[in-house]
Design a protein around this motif. Structure first.
Motif, mmCIF file in Angstrom:
data_model
loop_
_atom_site.group_PDB
_atom_site.id
_atom_site.type_symbol
_atom_site.label_atom_id
_atom_site.label_comp_id
_atom_site.label_asym_id
_atom_site.label_seq_id
_atom_site.Cartn_x
_atom_site.Cartn_y
_atom_site.Cartn_z
ATOM 1 N N GLU A 44 0.856 -1.180 0.000
ATOM 2 C CA GLU A 44 0.000 0.000 0.000
ATOM 3 C C GLU A 44 0.890 1.227 0.000
ATOM 4 O O GLU A 44 1.865 1.297 0.745
ATOM 5 N N ARG A 45 0.560 2.196 -0.843
ATOM 6 C CA ARG A 45 1.427 3.359 -1.009
ATOM 7 C C ARG A 45 0.805 4.603 -0.379
ATOM 8 O O ARG A 45 -0.382 4.875 -0.556
ATOM 9 N N VAL A 46 1.644 5.330 0.366
ATOM 10 C CA VAL A 46 1.231 6.596 0.958
ATOM 11 C C VAL A 46 2.236 7.654 0.532
ATOM 12 O O VAL A 46 3.443 7.521 0.786
ATOM 13 N N ASP A 47 1.765 8.694 -0.135
ATOM 14 C CA ASP A 47 2.639 9.768 -0.611
ATOM 15 C C ASP A 47 2.844 10.785 0.511
ATOM 16 O O ASP A 47 1.899 11.458 0.936
ATOM 17 N N LEU A 48 4.085 10.893 1.002
ATOM 18 C CA LEU A 48 4.388 11.858 2.063
ATOM 19 C C LEU A 48 4.731 13.229 1.513
ATOM 20 O O LEU A 48 4.887 14.186 2.283
ATOM 21 N N ASP A 49 4.916 13.340 0.211
ATOM 22 C CA ASP A 49 5.032 14.635 -0.461
ATOM 23 C C ASP A 49 6.102 15.526 0.185
ATOM 24 O O ASP A 49 5.876 16.708 0.448
ATOM 25 N N GLY A 50 7.260 14.946 0.448
ATOM 26 C CA GLY A 50 8.382 15.732 0.953
ATOM 27 C C GLY A 50 8.372 15.993 2.446
ATOM 28 O O GLY A 50 9.220 16.736 2.951
ATOM 29 N N ARG A 51 7.442 15.401 3.173
ATOM 30 C CA ARG A 51 7.439 15.571 4.630
ATOM 31 C C ARG A 51 8.590 14.790 5.260
ATOM 32 O O ARG A 51 9.129 13.870 4.671
ATOM 33 N N TRP A 52 8.907 15.159 6.482
ATOM 34 C CA TRP A 52 10.059 14.564 7.162
ATOM 35 C C TRP A 52 9.612 13.396 8.036
ATOM 36 O O TRP A 52 8.543 13.440 8.663
ATOM 37 N N ILE A 53 10.445 12.368 8.100
ATOM 38 C CA ILE A 53 10.103 11.181 8.854
ATOM 39 C C ILE A 53 11.188 10.905 9.897
ATOM 40 O O ILE A 53 12.395 11.002 9.601
ATOM 41 N N VAL A 54 10.758 10.607 11.107
ATOM 42 C CA VAL A 54 11.683 10.339 12.219
ATOM 43 C C VAL A 54 11.158 9.135 12.996
ATOM 44 O O VAL A 54 9.995 8.745 12.859
ATOM 45 N N PRO A 55 12.013 8.525 13.814
ATOM 46 C CA PRO A 55 11.496 7.482 14.700
ATOM 47 C C PRO A 55 10.399 8.050 15.599
ATOM 48 O O PRO A 55 10.431 9.221 15.995
#
Length: 492
Positions: A44-55
């Motif tokens: 399943e694909r989710v577009d984060l559109d350049g958002r930042w991801i952290v633990p």
């Protein structure tokens, strides 16, 4: 669990977008955007559109039931005097409240003193219990003293154990009601990127959390603490720190064995080497040791030998030194909860003994003026995060909610900026950088999403490495995942 591909994410501080593949609750790939392998083709694909991801974020010290109750109690945080607090109580009584339960007063800098007679004058026969922001004192009126069977002194203030007993009685709410309140609080926490908490409610927590997380769809991971009054039961029932409570989808684990060895700064009961100004002739001018050393050591030893890691409350420098003595004598590791005032030589002992400093940076912002008054000449040794980190001590950030908000971004901002409300930073030499603060807020997952980590993740609208302190404090969170399961999302 089906695979999930988080497309177009960014790691903090990095300009290039990446795709993060989550499979079986674990981060399986972190690759340049568009380069995911065949393993992600059916995801399943989710577009984060350049958002930042952290633990995902952990709060390492909360009282979750009490935090859930705060919004249902009279808010005393803005009261700058005993008279102002009494006026709030009078308004609640005049509004027809049959009982007034308040929370959040801080009397360390009040120009006037609390008294039983002042509270009685505005409340009459309506029971009133006002819980201090630090949870170590309660101001009660005569009607409440009669209802709860306590002896109220002339100032109406119950401190330490007397306060704790009364608070436990106030917290005795029907399971279904309290569970609903706690569920609401958990949803709010997930909206701030929180994936886990360590809950130190002063009750037998195993059954509460087994009930709440039954089925495995609870939004948070929870490790629950065990207090001395429940230690023998916990050992007899085979509870061990880190073990999973069955039926909770691995969301609930046994935490540490909690003990409280002194009081607090605001209540002037934190146990210190130097006396508190203005307490000449007081029964406890240096604060209060709430557990004698010859009781603390066997208590910690029994917990350790029973498989429960000690988590020991110590705020004053004398309490911290004594707790480190106890860790050394027992020969075990664990955590000191709060570690607010330390001697410089004890920082090295934290590192040598491998003791975690479980600290709450926002307390420094709340208490800076109180500390300047009651710990005058010693505040260079208060909330000394940088010195602990520099010595190699593991930091674990938390809130002690409801003492401070259950929001790790508030703690991170306080740790990084040592400032709030437009004021100058307080002892900025003890600030740590945002990478260190983030790493101390992720439950051991570090500051960056990596392959092999549990897929407990937070998606952010800002790059935390480029954010100002105020922007850190109000960090917008777009999504939160626990084991790859979305627990909060505002993605469009």
């Amino acid at each position: 669990m089906s695979a999930l591909l988080l497309e177009g994410a960014r790691l903090p501080g990095a300009p290039e977008a990446v795709d993060v593949l989550v499979a079986d609750g674990v981060v399986a790939e972190v690759v340049p955007h568009g380069a995911s392998t065949d393993a992600g083709s059916d995801a399943e694909r989710v577009d984060l559109d350049g958002r930042w991801i952290v633990p995902g974020l952990h709060d390492r010290h909360v009282h979750l039931s009490q935090w859930a109750m705060v919004s249902r109690r009279l808010d005393l945080a803005g009261a700058a005097s005993a008279a102002e607090t009494a006026a709030l109580v009078r308004a609640a009584v005049d509004a027809g409240e049959p009982e007034v339960i308040g929370f959040g007063y801080r009397d360390g800098l009040w120009p006037d003193a609390a008294s039983l007679s002042l509270l009685d004058a505005v409340s009459g026969e309506v029971p009133v219990v006002l819980v201090a922001a630090d949870l170590h004192a309660c101001w009660v009126n005569s009607a409440a003293a009669r209802r709860h069977g306590v002896d109220a002194p002339g100032d109406g203030i119950l401190r330490e154990d007397a306060c704790f007993r009364l608070v436990r009685e106030l917290d005795d709410v029907a399971d279904d009601v309290l569970d609903g309140w706690v569920a609401d609080a958990a949803v709010r926490a997930a909206a701030r990127g929180v994936v886990g908490v360590v809950d130190y409610e002063m009750r037998w927590n195993r059954d509460d959390w087994a009930r709440r997380a039954a089925g495995g769809d609870w939004p948070l991971r929870v490790a629950f603490g065990i207090y001395p009054q429940h230690l023998d039961r916990a050992i007899a029932e085979g509870l061990r720190t880190g073990e999973v409570v069955e039926g909770t989808g691995r969301l609930v684990t046994v935490g540490g064995a909690k003990a409280i060895t002194d009081g607090s700064l605001n209540t002037r009961t934190a146990w210190c080497f130097d006396p508190y100004p203005g307490l000449d002739g007081h029964e406890h001018p240096y604060g209060l040791a709430t557990i004698a050393y010859d009781e603390l050591v066997p208590l910690m030893r029994r917990a350790h030998e029973g498989g429960l890691t000690p988590a020991i409350h110590a705020i004053g420098d004398r309490a911290n030194a004594r707790v480190l003595d106890a860790f050394e004598e027992v020969g075990c590791r664990g955590s000191v909860e709060h570690a607010q005032l330390l001697r410089h030589e004890d920082v090295a002992r934290f590192a040598r003994l491998g003791i975690v400093a479980s600290v709450q940076p926002e307390h420094a912002m709340d208490d800076r003026d109180v500390a300047d008054k009651y710990w005058a000449g010693r505040t260079d040794r208060a909330f000394m995060l940088a010195e602990l980190q520099g010595a190699g001590v593991e930091l674990a950030l938390g809130s002690d909610a409801p003492v401070a908000p259950l929001d790790p971004w508030v703690a991170i901002a306080a740790a990084v900026g040592r400032a709030r409300d437009g004021r100058e930073p307080w002892h900025p030499e003890q600030a740590i950088d945002v990478r260190a603060a983030l790493a101390a807020s992720t439950g051991g997952a570090g500051h960056e999403v990596q392959v092999g980590l549990r897929a407990d993740l937070a998606v952010l609208e800002r790059d935390p490495y480029a954010a100002s302190v105020d922007e850190l404090r109000t960090m917008p969170v777009a999504a939160t995942l626990v084991g790859g399961r979305i627990t909060h999302a505002t993605l469009r």
